[in-house]
Design a protein around this motif. Structure first.
Motif, PDB file in Angstrom:
ATOM      1  N   SER A  13      44.628  28.355  51.125  1.00 18.69           N
ATOM      2  CA  SER A  13      44.516  27.063  50.451  1.00 18.69           C
ATOM      3  C   SER A  13      43.920  26.027  51.419  1.00 18.69           C
ATOM      4  CB  SER A  13      45.898  26.603  49.962  1.00 18.69           C
ATOM      5  OG  SER A  13      46.779  26.419  51.058  1.00 18.69           O
ATOM      6  N   PRO A  14      43.045  25.186  50.931  1.00 15.53           N
ATOM      7  CA  PRO A  14      42.737  24.844  49.541  1.00 15.53           C
ATOM      8  C   PRO A  14      41.699  25.740  48.865  1.00 15.53           C
ATOM      9  CG  PRO A  14      41.474  23.442  50.980  1.00 15.53           C
ATOM     10  CD  PRO A  14      42.339  24.288  51.874  1.00 15.53           C
ATOM     11  N   TYR A  15      41.251  26.790  49.525  1.00 18.07           N
ATOM     12  CA  TYR A  15      40.176  27.616  48.944  1.00 18.07           C
ATOM     13  C   TYR A  15      40.718  28.587  47.909  1.00 18.07           C
ATOM     14  CZ  TYR A  15      37.588  25.614  52.782  1.00 18.07           C
ATOM     15  OH  TYR A  15      37.007  24.721  53.636  1.00 18.07           O
ATOM     16  N   ASP A  16      39.946  28.762  46.842  1.00 12.20           N
ATOM     17  CA  ASP A  16      40.339  29.725  45.817  1.00 12.20           C
ATOM     18  C   ASP A  16      39.317  30.856  45.691  1.00 12.20           C
ATOM     19  OD1 ASP A  16      38.269  28.384  44.492  1.00 12.20           O
ATOM     20  OD2 ASP A  16      39.616  27.307  43.148  1.00 12.20           O
ATOM     21  N   ALA A  17      38.333  30.905  46.621  1.00 10.06           N
ATOM     22  CA  ALA A  17      37.373  32.008  46.626  1.00 10.06           C
ATOM     23  C   ALA A  17      36.537  31.950  47.891  1.00 10.06           C
ATOM     24  CB  ALA A  17      36.458  31.950  45.404  1.00 10.06           C
ATOM     25  N   LEU A  18      35.999  33.105  48.260  1.00  8.63           N
ATOM     26  CA  LEU A  18      35.021  33.202  49.347  1.00  8.63           C
ATOM     27  C   LEU A  18      33.717  33.698  48.753  1.00  8.63           C
ATOM     28  CD1 LEU A  18      34.257  33.254  52.425  1.00  8.63           C
ATOM     29  CD2 LEU A  18      34.925  35.674  52.398  1.00  8.63           C
ATOM     30  N   LEU A  19      32.617  33.062  49.155  1.00  5.95           N
ATOM     31  CA  LEU A  19      31.293  33.474  48.715  1.00  5.95           C
ATOM     32  C   LEU A  19      30.532  34.048  49.903  1.00  5.95           C
ATOM     33  CD1 LEU A  19      28.793  33.599  46.850  1.00  5.95           C
ATOM     34  CD2 LEU A  19      28.392  31.178  47.404  1.00  5.95           C
ATOM     35  N   LEU A  20      30.116  35.295  49.800  1.00  9.06           N
ATOM     36  CA  LEU A  20      29.239  35.921  50.784  1.00  9.06           C
ATOM     37  C   LEU A  20      27.803  35.590  50.373  1.00  9.06           C
ATOM     38  CD1 LEU A  20      28.841  37.893  53.199  1.00  9.06           C
ATOM     39  CD2 LEU A  20      28.785  39.742  51.513  1.00  9.06           C
ATOM     40  N   VAL A 109      32.412  29.420  38.783  1.00  8.19           N
ATOM     41  CA  VAL A 109      32.912  28.251  38.054  1.00  8.19           C
ATOM     42  C   VAL A 109      33.571  28.673  36.750  1.00  8.19           C
ATOM     43  CG1 VAL A 109      32.160  26.203  36.774  1.00  8.19           C
ATOM     44  CG2 VAL A 109      31.342  26.597  39.111  1.00  8.19           C
ATOM     45  N   ARG A 110      32.947  29.597  36.036  1.00  9.66           N
ATOM     46  CA  ARG A 110      33.522  30.063  34.770  1.00  9.66           C
ATOM     47  C   ARG A 110      34.811  30.847  34.986  1.00  9.66           C
ATOM     48  NH1 ARG A 110      27.665  31.573  31.946  1.00  9.66           N
ATOM     49  NH2 ARG A 110      27.235  29.444  31.213  1.00  9.66           N
ATOM     50  N   ASP A 111      34.976  31.391  36.209  1.00  3.06           N
ATOM     51  CA  ASP A 111      36.227  32.053  36.566  1.00  3.06           C
ATOM     52  C   ASP A 111      37.290  31.058  37.019  1.00  3.06           C
ATOM     53  OD1 ASP A 111      35.159  34.517  35.967  1.00  3.06           O
ATOM     54  OD2 ASP A 111      34.798  35.107  38.046  1.00  3.06           O
ATOM     55  N   GLY A 112      36.932  29.790  37.045  1.00  2.00           N
ATOM     56  CA  GLY A 112      37.902  28.756  37.415  1.00  2.00           C
ATOM     57  C   GLY A 112      37.929  28.417  38.888  1.00  2.00           C
ATOM     58  N   ARG A 113      36.955  28.880  39.665  1.00  2.00           N
ATOM     59  CA  ARG A 113      36.939  28.592  41.102  1.00  2.00           C
ATOM     60  C   ARG A 113      36.413  27.173  41.323  1.00  2.00           C
ATOM     61  NH1 ARG A 113      40.265  32.628  41.126  1.00  2.00           N
ATOM     62  NH2 ARG A 113      39.276  34.555  40.414  1.00  2.00           N
ATOM     63  N   ARG A 114      37.157  26.404  42.112  1.00  2.00           N
ATOM     64  CA  ARG A 114      36.787  25.006  42.313  1.00  2.00           C
ATOM     65  C   ARG A 114      36.635  24.614  43.789  1.00  2.00           C
ATOM     66  NH1 ARG A 114      35.702  25.942  37.993  1.00  2.00           N
ATOM     67  NH2 ARG A 114      36.320  24.957  36.021  1.00  2.00           N
ATOM     68  N   ARG A 115      37.137  25.420  44.703  1.00  2.00           N
ATOM     69  CA  ARG A 115      36.998  25.118  46.144  1.00  2.00           C
ATOM     70  C   ARG A 115      36.592  26.419  46.832  1.00  2.00           C
ATOM     71  NH1 ARG A 115      39.274  21.171  49.723  1.00  2.00           N
ATOM     72  NH2 ARG A 115      37.830  21.183  51.502  1.00  2.00           N
ATOM     73  N   GLY A 148      25.822  21.056  32.742  1.00  2.00           N
ATOM     74  CA  GLY A 148      27.052  20.412  32.325  1.00  2.00           C
ATOM     75  C   GLY A 148      28.312  21.121  32.791  1.00  2.00           C
ATOM     76  N   LEU A 149      28.185  22.004  33.761  1.00  2.00           N
ATOM     77  CA  LEU A 149      29.353  22.736  34.270  1.00  2.00           C
ATOM     78  C   LEU A 149      30.060  21.918  35.348  1.00  2.00           C
ATOM     79  CD1 LEU A 149      27.799  26.312  34.574  1.00  2.00           C
ATOM     80  CD2 LEU A 149      29.455  25.526  32.876  1.00  2.00           C
ATOM     81  N   PRO A 150      31.365  22.098  35.502  1.00  2.00           N
ATOM     82  CA  PRO A 150      32.074  21.413  36.591  1.00  2.00           C
ATOM     83  C   PRO A 150      31.593  21.940  37.934  1.00  2.00           C
ATOM     84  CG  PRO A 150      33.506  23.011  35.508  1.00  2.00           C
ATOM     85  CD  PRO A 150      32.266  22.931  34.680  1.00  2.00           C
ATOM     86  N   LEU A 151      31.436  21.047  38.892  1.00  2.00           N
ATOM     87  CA  LEU A 151      30.904  21.446  40.189  1.00  2.00           C
ATOM     88  C   LEU A 151      32.028  21.768  41.163  1.00  2.00           C
ATOM     89  CD1 LEU A 151      27.934  18.993  40.803  1.00  2.00           C
ATOM     90  CD2 LEU A 151      27.952  21.237  39.706  1.00  2.00           C
ATOM     91  N   PRO A 152      31.971  22.944  41.782  1.00  2.00           N
ATOM     92  CA  PRO A 152      32.954  23.260  42.816  1.00  2.00           C
ATOM     93  C   PRO A 152      32.593  22.558  44.113  1.00  2.00           C
ATOM     94  CG  PRO A 152      31.356  25.025  42.669  1.00  2.00           C
ATOM     95  CD  PRO A 152      30.985  24.029  41.598  1.00  2.00           C
ATOM     96  N   LYS A 153      33.560  22.382  44.991  1.00  2.00           N
ATOM     97  CA  LYS A 153      33.285  21.909  46.351  1.00  2.00           C
ATOM     98  C   LYS A 153      33.045  23.147  47.214  1.00  2.00           C
ATOM     99  CE  LYS A 153      34.870  18.778  49.979  1.00  2.00           C
ATOM    100  NZ  LYS A 153      34.224  19.555  51.030  1.00  2.00           N
ATOM    101  N   VAL A 154      31.943  23.130  47.947  1.00  2.00           N
ATOM    102  CA  VAL A 154      31.601  24.280  48.785  1.00  2.00           C
ATOM    103  C   VAL A 154      31.611  23.868  50.251  1.00  2.00           C
ATOM    104  CG1 VAL A 154      30.261  25.445  46.991  1.00  2.00           C
ATOM    105  CG2 VAL A 154      29.116  23.880  48.547  1.00  2.00           C
ATOM    106  N   ASP A 155      32.208  24.702  51.088  1.00  2.00           N
ATOM    107  CA  ASP A 155      32.253  24.486  52.532  1.00  2.00           C
ATOM    108  C   ASP A 155      31.688  25.718  53.223  1.00  2.00           C
ATOM    109  OD1 ASP A 155      33.500  21.987  52.325  1.00  2.00           O
ATOM    110  OD2 ASP A 155      35.504  22.878  52.356  1.00  2.00           O
ATOM    111  N   LYS A 156      30.683  25.528  54.042  1.00  2.00           N
ATOM    112  CA  LYS A 156      30.099  26.641  54.786  1.00  2.00           C
ATOM    113  C   LYS A 156      30.890  26.864  56.062  1.00  2.00           C
ATOM    114  CE  LYS A 156      25.753  28.143  56.938  1.00  2.00           C
ATOM    115  NZ  LYS A 156      26.237  28.182  58.335  1.00  2.00           N
ATOM    116  N   LEU A 157      31.331  28.100  56.293  1.00  2.00           N
ATOM    117  CA  LEU A 157      32.083  28.416  57.500  1.00  2.00           C
ATOM    118  C   LEU A 157      31.190  28.314  58.730  1.00  2.00           C
ATOM    119  CD1 LEU A 157      34.183  31.464  56.230  1.00  2.00           C
ATOM    120  CD2 LEU A 157      34.810  29.034  56.299  1.00  2.00           C
TER     121      LEU A 157
END
Length: 380
Positions: A13-20, A109-115, A148-157
Motif C-alpha cells: 500500500s498505497p499501490y494496488d498493482a505493478l506494471l512491467l 483501470v477497468r480492473d479497478g486499479r488506481r495507484r 472518459g475513464l478514471p485516471l490512475p496515479k502512476v509512479d515509476k520505480l
C-alpha cells in the motif's frame, strides 16, 4: 524514525498493482516493419530503409526475443510475490508493440486499479531509457482521459543499475564466461562492458541537472556498475582483469557524435594490443533481446572470429530470481516511502540509490512533451 528494511514487510500500500513496462518487439516476419514504424514514428524514415534495418530481425525469423523474455520476467515476479506473501497483481505493457501500454492501462483501470507502480526494463538514466517511458505513460493517460475513464496515479520505480539483485547476476555471468575460456588465455582476458550508444548530447544531459556534464548520469552509472562487477570478479578469482566501458547499436546519422568506442572497434584495438581474449558484458541491457543477439552474438562475434580473438558473451539478468526479488524490494521500498516511513534504500557502489521522482530538467526531451511520474508531470 530509524530506517527499516522492507523485505520482510510485504505491504504494497498505497499501490494496488505493478506494471512491467517494456520496449516491445515483433513476433513474426509480418510484424517487423510495422514495429519499426512505431519505433521511428515522426522521424520521416522511408519504409525501404526500415526493411533494411529489419534484416536483423529477419535473421531470427522476424521474432524479437524481448516479448518472451518479458513473459518470463512476469512469471518470475508473480512467483516471487506469491512466495513472499505479497498479494499484488502484475501487469505488462509495451511502448512499441502488443501488448500496448495504453491497452494495458485501460485494462488496469477497468480492473479497478488506481495507484500503480511502474517498473521499466531500463536500469539507467537517459532520455530513451527513462524520460521517453514517462512520455509514453503520459500519452497513455491522455488517451484514457479522452475516453472518459478514471485516471490512475502512476509512479515509476527508481533506477536499479546498482541494486545487488541486478549486479550479482551480472557478476556470476562474467565468472561463467571466464570459465568457458581456455585456461591459457583466461587470466589475461579483458572485460568489455557494453551498453547502447546514445548521442553525446543526450548522454551529457542525462540524469538530474546537477549530474549533467561530460557523459552525464548515463556514463557515470555504467562506469560505477562496471567497477563493481570488475571488483567482484577480482575478489572471487584473484585476477585483476583489465576492463573498459564500450558501446553498441548506434543508429544515428554519421555526422552526429555518439558515445564511443564501438564494441567491434574495441575488439580490433584489443587484438592490436595483444590481448589474449575478451568477455563481452552487456551490462546496459536487462535481457538478451535483439540488440544483444545481433550486435554482440552475431556482428561482434564475427569480428572476433575474423581477428582470431577468443571471446565469450556473458548473460544478462533476464528473469533471474534475484532480479525479481530486487523488483519486489524496490516496490516495497517505494510503497513504504509513500506511506511516510523512513526505509533503508539498497544500493551498491559510489553513487548510492537514485531519486524516486525525476526532477525538472532530468533527461530533457528533444522536443517539449508532457511526461508522467515526475516533478513536471501534468498528472498529479
Amino acid at each position: 524514525m530509524s530506517d527499516q528494511r522492507v523485505s520482510d514487510q510485504p505491504d504494497p500500500s498505497p499501490y494496488d498493482a505493478l506494471l512491467l513496462l517494456s520496449f516491445g518487439g515483433p513476433e513474426g516476419p509480418d510484424e517487423v516493419v510495422p514495429f519499426l514504424e512505431n519505433v521511428t514514428r515522426g522521424r520521416g524514415i522511408p519504409k525501404e530503409r526500415l526493411k533494411e534495418v529489419g534484416q536483423h530481425y529477419f535473421l531470427f525469423g522476424g521474432v524479437s526475443p524481448i516479448n518472451d523474455q518479458c513473459r518470463e520476467l512476469l512469471a518470475a515476479l508473480r512467483e516471487d510475490f506469491a512466495a513472499a506473501g505479497l498479494d499484488l497483481p502484475v501487469y505488462w505493457g509495451n511502448r512499441n508493440w502488443a501488448p500496448y501500454l495504453t491497452d494495458t492501462l485501460r485494462e488496469m483501470v477497468r480492473d479497478g486499479r488506481r495507484r500503480i507502480a511502474v517498473l521499466a526494463t531500463s536500469a539507467y538514466a537517459s532520455y530513451s531509457g527513462c524520460r521517453q517511458y514517462r512520455e509514453n505513460l503520459a500519452d497513455a493517460l491522455a488517451a484514457l482521459e479522452a475516453e472518459g475513464l478514471p485516471l490512475p496515479k502512476v509512479d515509476k520505480l527508481r533506477h536499479y543499475f546498482n541494486h545487488p539483485g541486478f549486479v550479482e547476476p551480472v557478476v556470476e555471468g562474467v565468472l561463467r564466461s571466464l570459465g568457458e575460456l581456455d585456461e591459457r588465455v583466461r587470466d589475461g582476458a579483458h572485460l568489455a562492458f557494453t551498453t547502447h550508444s546514445i548521442p553525446d548530447s543526450a548522454a551529457d544531459t542525462s540524469g538530474p541537472v546537477e549530474a549533467h556534464g561530460d557523459g552525464g548520469a548515463y556514463v557515470a552509472q555504467h562506469l560505477d556498475v562496471a567497477r563493481l562487477v570488475a571488483g567482484a570478479v577480482r575478489e572471487r578469482t584473484g585476477v585483476d582483469h583489465p576492463w573498459r566501458l564500450v558501446y553498441q547499436s548506434r543508429s544515428g546519422a554519421p555526422h552526429i557524435p555518439w558515445l564511443e568506442p564501438d564494441i567491434c572497434d574495441h575488439l580490433e584495438a584489443l587484438h592490436e594490443e595483444g590481448a589474449p581474449a575478451a568477455v563481452m558484458v552487456p551490462v546496459g541491457f536487462v535481457s538478451d533481446h535483439m540488440e544483444v543477439l545481433y550486435d554482440l552474438d552475431t556482428e561482434a562475434a564475427a569480428k572476433a572470429a575474423e581477428l582470431g580473438l577468443p571471446v565469450r558473451r556473458s548473460a544478462t539478468v533476464g528473469a533471474d530470481p534475484r532480479f525479481a526479488a530486487a523488483i519486489r524490494d524496490l516496490l516495497l521500498e517505494r510503497a513504504a516511502t509513500e506511506r511516510g516511513a523512513s526505509v533503508e534504500r539498497c544500493a551498491l557502489g559510489a553513487l548510492g540509490p537514485s531519486h524516486d521522482v525525476c526532477p525538472v530538467g532530468c533527461c530533457p526531451a528533444r522536443a517539449e512533451r508532457p511526461a508522467a511520474a515526475g516533478a513536471d508531470s501534468p498528472y498529479a
